[in-house]
Design a protein around this motif. Structure first.
Motif, PDB file in Angstrom:
ATOM      1  N   MET A   1      42.502  47.829  43.076  1.00  0.00           N
ATOM      2  CA  MET A   1      41.722  47.165  42.825  1.00  0.00           C
ATOM      3  C   MET A   1      41.199  45.861  42.360  1.00  0.00           C
ATOM      4  N   LEU A   2      40.562  45.320  43.718  1.00  0.00           N
ATOM      5  CA  LEU A   2      40.906  43.228  43.369  1.00  0.00           C
ATOM      6  C   LEU A   2      39.678  43.128  43.848  1.00  0.00           C
ATOM      7  N   LEU A   3      38.190  43.555  43.560  1.00  0.00           N
ATOM      8  CA  LEU A   3      36.658  42.696  43.888  1.00  0.00           C
ATOM      9  C   LEU A   3      35.719  42.825  42.918  1.00  0.00           C
ATOM     10  N   GLY A   4      36.910  42.693  42.170  1.00  0.00           N
ATOM     11  CA  GLY A   4      35.904  43.170  40.422  1.00  0.00           C
ATOM     12  C   GLY A   4      35.344  41.326  40.332  1.00  0.00           C
ATOM     13  N   CYS A   5      34.207  41.117  39.438  1.00  0.00           N
ATOM     14  CA  CYS A   5      33.915  39.611  39.244  1.00  0.00           C
ATOM     15  C   CYS A   5      34.789  38.921  37.882  1.00  0.00           C
ATOM     16  N   ASN A   6      35.146  40.331  36.873  1.00  0.00           N
ATOM     17  CA  ASN A   6      35.753  39.745  36.065  1.00  0.00           C
ATOM     18  C   ASN A   6      36.753  39.984  34.948  1.00  0.00           C
ATOM     19  N   LEU A   7      38.121  39.464  35.566  1.00  0.00           N
ATOM     20  CA  LEU A   7      39.790  39.620  35.552  1.00  0.00           C
ATOM     21  C   LEU A   7      39.955  39.427  34.651  1.00  0.00           C
ATOM     22  N   SER A   8      41.414  40.555  34.050  1.00  0.00           N
ATOM     23  CA  SER A   8      41.800  40.237  32.908  1.00  0.00           C
ATOM     24  C   SER A   8      43.142  39.185  33.287  1.00  0.00           C
ATOM     25  N   ASP A   9      43.536  38.688  34.699  1.00  0.00           N
ATOM     26  CA  ASP A   9      44.432  37.685  33.977  1.00  0.00           C
ATOM     27  C   ASP A   9      43.390  36.818  34.557  1.00  0.00           C
ATOM     28  N   ALA A  10      43.731  35.413  33.339  1.00  0.00           N
ATOM     29  CA  ALA A  10      43.407  34.498  33.590  1.00  0.00           C
ATOM     30  C   ALA A  10      43.250  33.666  34.702  1.00  0.00           C
TER      31      ALA A  10
ATOM     32  N   VAL B   1      42.793  28.032  51.025  1.00  0.00           N
ATOM     33  CA  VAL B   1      43.245  28.321  50.164  1.00  0.00           C
ATOM     34  C   VAL B   1      45.068  27.040  49.598  1.00  0.00           C
ATOM     35  N   ASP B   2      44.601  26.981  48.796  1.00  0.00           N
ATOM     36  CA  ASP B   2      45.597  26.248  48.637  1.00  0.00           C
ATOM     37  C   ASP B   2      47.446  27.222  48.164  1.00  0.00           C
ATOM     38  N   GLU B   3      48.171  26.411  48.168  1.00  0.00           N
ATOM     39  CA  GLU B   3      49.592  27.527  48.088  1.00  0.00           C
ATOM     40  C   GLU B   3      49.658  27.258  46.211  1.00  0.00           C
ATOM     41  N   GLY B   4      49.307  28.965  45.732  1.00  0.00           N
ATOM     42  CA  GLY B   4      49.930  28.785  43.885  1.00  0.00           C
ATOM     43  C   GLY B   4      48.456  30.017  44.382  1.00  0.00           C
ATOM     44  N   GLU B   5      47.619  30.373  45.349  1.00  0.00           N
ATOM     45  CA  GLU B   5      46.597  31.054  44.829  1.00  0.00           C
ATOM     46  C   GLU B   5      46.614  31.640  46.538  1.00  0.00           C
TER      47      GLU B   5
ATOM     48  N   ILE C   1      41.498  31.410  39.925  1.00  0.00           N
ATOM     49  CA  ILE C   1      41.315  30.285  40.771  1.00  0.00           C
ATOM     50  C   ILE C   1      40.346  31.616  41.845  1.00  0.00           C
ATOM     51  N   LEU C   2      39.463  32.689  40.885  1.00  0.00           N
ATOM     52  CA  LEU C   2      38.541  33.048  41.571  1.00  0.00           C
ATOM     53  C   LEU C   2      37.235  32.630  41.227  1.00  0.00           C
ATOM     54  N   ASN C   3      37.328  31.523  40.196  1.00  0.00           N
ATOM     55  CA  ASN C   3      36.394  30.508  39.543  1.00  0.00           C
ATOM     56  C   ASN C   3      35.819  29.423  41.038  1.00  0.00           C
ATOM     57  N   ARG C   4      36.843  28.818  41.449  1.00  0.00           N
ATOM     58  CA  ARG C   4      36.852  28.118  42.090  1.00  0.00           C
ATOM     59  C   ARG C   4      35.979  28.201  43.223  1.00  0.00           C
ATOM     60  N   TYR C   5      35.946  29.440  43.971  1.00  0.00           N
ATOM     61  CA  TYR C   5      35.632  29.708  44.503  1.00  0.00           C
ATOM     62  C   TYR C   5      34.277  31.036  44.686  1.00  0.00           C
ATOM     63  N   CYS C   6      33.975  30.859  43.638  1.00  0.00           N
ATOM     64  CA  CYS C   6      32.665  31.402  43.292  1.00  0.00           C
ATOM     65  C   CYS C   6      31.107  31.291  43.195  1.00  0.00           C
ATOM     66  N   ASN C   7      30.451  31.356  43.490  1.00  0.00           N
ATOM     67  CA  ASN C   7      29.079  30.756  43.635  1.00  0.00           C
ATOM     68  C   ASN C   7      28.174  31.340  43.195  1.00  0.00           C
ATOM     69  N   LYS C   8      27.725  32.399  42.124  1.00  0.00           N
ATOM     70  CA  LYS C   8      27.125  33.191  41.988  1.00  0.00           C
ATOM     71  C   LYS C   8      25.502  33.023  42.162  1.00  0.00           C
ATOM     72  N   TYR C   9      24.840  32.510  42.584  1.00  0.00           N
ATOM     73  CA  TYR C   9      23.106  32.455  43.161  1.00  0.00           C
ATOM     74  C   TYR C   9      23.798  32.299  44.578  1.00  0.00           C
ATOM     75  N   GLU C  10      24.507  32.292  45.411  1.00  0.00           N
ATOM     76  CA  GLU C  10      24.611  32.663  46.670  1.00  0.00           C
ATOM     77  C   GLU C  10      25.550  34.223  47.099  1.00  0.00           C
ATOM     78  N   CYS C  11      25.535  34.805  45.644  1.00  0.00           N
ATOM     79  CA  CYS C  11      26.740  36.452  46.306  1.00  0.00           C
ATOM     80  C   CYS C  11      25.715  37.227  46.098  1.00  0.00           C
ATOM     81  N   ASN C  12      25.604  37.880  46.810  1.00  0.00           N
ATOM     82  CA  ASN C  12      24.641  38.931  46.790  1.00  0.00           C
ATOM     83  C   ASN C  12      25.451  40.413  45.952  1.00  0.00           C
ATOM     84  N   SER C  13      25.704  40.265  44.877  1.00  0.00           N
ATOM     85  CA  SER C  13      27.015  41.156  44.722  1.00  0.00           C
ATOM     86  C   SER C  13      26.526  41.756  43.352  1.00  0.00           C
ATOM     87  N   VAL C  14      27.342  43.062  42.631  1.00  0.00           N
ATOM     88  CA  VAL C  14      26.222  43.712  41.974  1.00  0.00           C
ATOM     89  C   VAL C  14      27.223  42.654  40.142  1.00  0.00           C
TER      90      VAL C  14
END
Length: 301
Positions: A245-254, A185-189, A259-272
């Motif tokens: 608790m750091l593994l949720g998909c919907n985070l309170s901090d914008a 990841v990049d600096e800041g992430e 950051i999470l959205n930049r690495y997320c791919n819902k269609y290739e993810c098996n998480s609930v």
């Protein structure tokens, strides 16, 4: 009035007259660290560099903090001073305050550097007084072993070439974490990613601490730029031991969510995923994508 950190065997406090030492001291000036406000901030700073180091005493010197580490009595003053200087170098303390003849301020006296604003010298923490039955000093050899390990890790980082970033094209239960591990990841992430990856390895993958730390250090070498391995290990251990608790998909901090959205791919993810108005549609699209990949794989094979 000052007191020497070592006892002396002559009338003067010259280096050749110093008899023995039972403490190492780290001297921090508040003006050098304007972002740190309390004694706890400075001890936390030391812990980020040397997590396992126990601070036996903390003294507010009026213009900074003196952090003391108790050692067994040692008459090899040069060896003690060398260890003290190395600790100061690692932690960012004042290296000038590591002399064989080092003096220190006396608690209950006053710091008179600013005569118009004299400041009291006070004891903040005293482990010997608070826990006399369990108080335990370090063998100097133990401190030297810690120093040697840290120096070796730093040297390894300097000599190690960065690992290449690779595009993640897999499907997994935590696509975002696998993507960050693979690509770096990049600096800041980095702090956000470190916490999330640590908890992923611990809870989702079931890694041991040793294997997880190895993975984290390899991941760090892919980051742009890498962080100090000492800091990374310290932060890793804090996340590993902490109830986060750091593994949720919907985070309170914008910011974290971005950051999470930049690495997320819902269609290739098996998480609930948490239920949303589009959750059923997402699941259908996800199945179609996976089915398409499976058909393509069989056809190519």
């Amino acid at each position: 009035m000052y007191i020497g950190l070592g006892t002396v065997k002559g009338e003067s406090g010259k280096a050749e007259n110093v008899r023995a030492r039972k403490v190492l001291m780290l001297d921090f000036d508040k003006k050098d660290y304007p972002e740190l406000k309390t004694a706890q901030d400075f001890t936390a700073l030391v812990k980020t560099k040397i997590p396992e180091l126990f601070i036996h005493m903390v003294i507010d010197s009026g213009r900074g903090y003196h952090l003391y580490v108790s050692i067994n009595r040692c008459v090899d003053i040069k060896r003690v001073a060398a260890a003290n200087k190395a600790l100061a170098e690692i932690t960012g303390a004042d290296e000038k305050a590591t002399l064989q003849t080092q003096l220190a301020r006396i608690p209950t006296s006053f710091n008179l550097k600013d005569k118009d604003n004299r400041k009291p010298v006070n004891i903040i923490v005293n482990a010997l007084e608070q826990s006399p039955t369990t108080f335990k000093a370090y063998h100097l050899q133990k401190i030297e072993g810690i120093i040697e390990r840290i120096m070796r890790n730093e040297k390894n980082l300097e000599n190690a070439s960065p690992l290449p970033s690779k595009k993640y094209e897999g499907t997994s239960s935590y696509y975002c974490c696998e993507c960050m591990i693979c690509q770096g990841v990049d600096e800041g992430e980095r702090n956000f990613a470190l916490g999330r990856i640590t908890k992923y390895l611990q809870h989702a993958k079931g890694y041991t601490l040793e294997n997880a730390l190895k993975t984290i250090q390899e991941w760090n070498r892919k980051c742009r730029p890498p962080k100090s391995p000492i800091v990374v290990e310290s932060d890793f251990r804090s996340y590993w031991d902490g109830n986060y608790m750091l593994l949720g998909c919907n985070l309170s901090d914008a910011k974290d969510q971005a950051i999470l959205n930049r690495y997320c791919n819902k269609y290739e993810c098996n998480s609930v995923f948490e239920e949303t108005e589009n959750s059923q549609l997402n699941q259908i699209i996800q199945r179609i994508c996976k089915l398409g990949k499976s058909i393509q794989s069989q056809t190519c094979g």
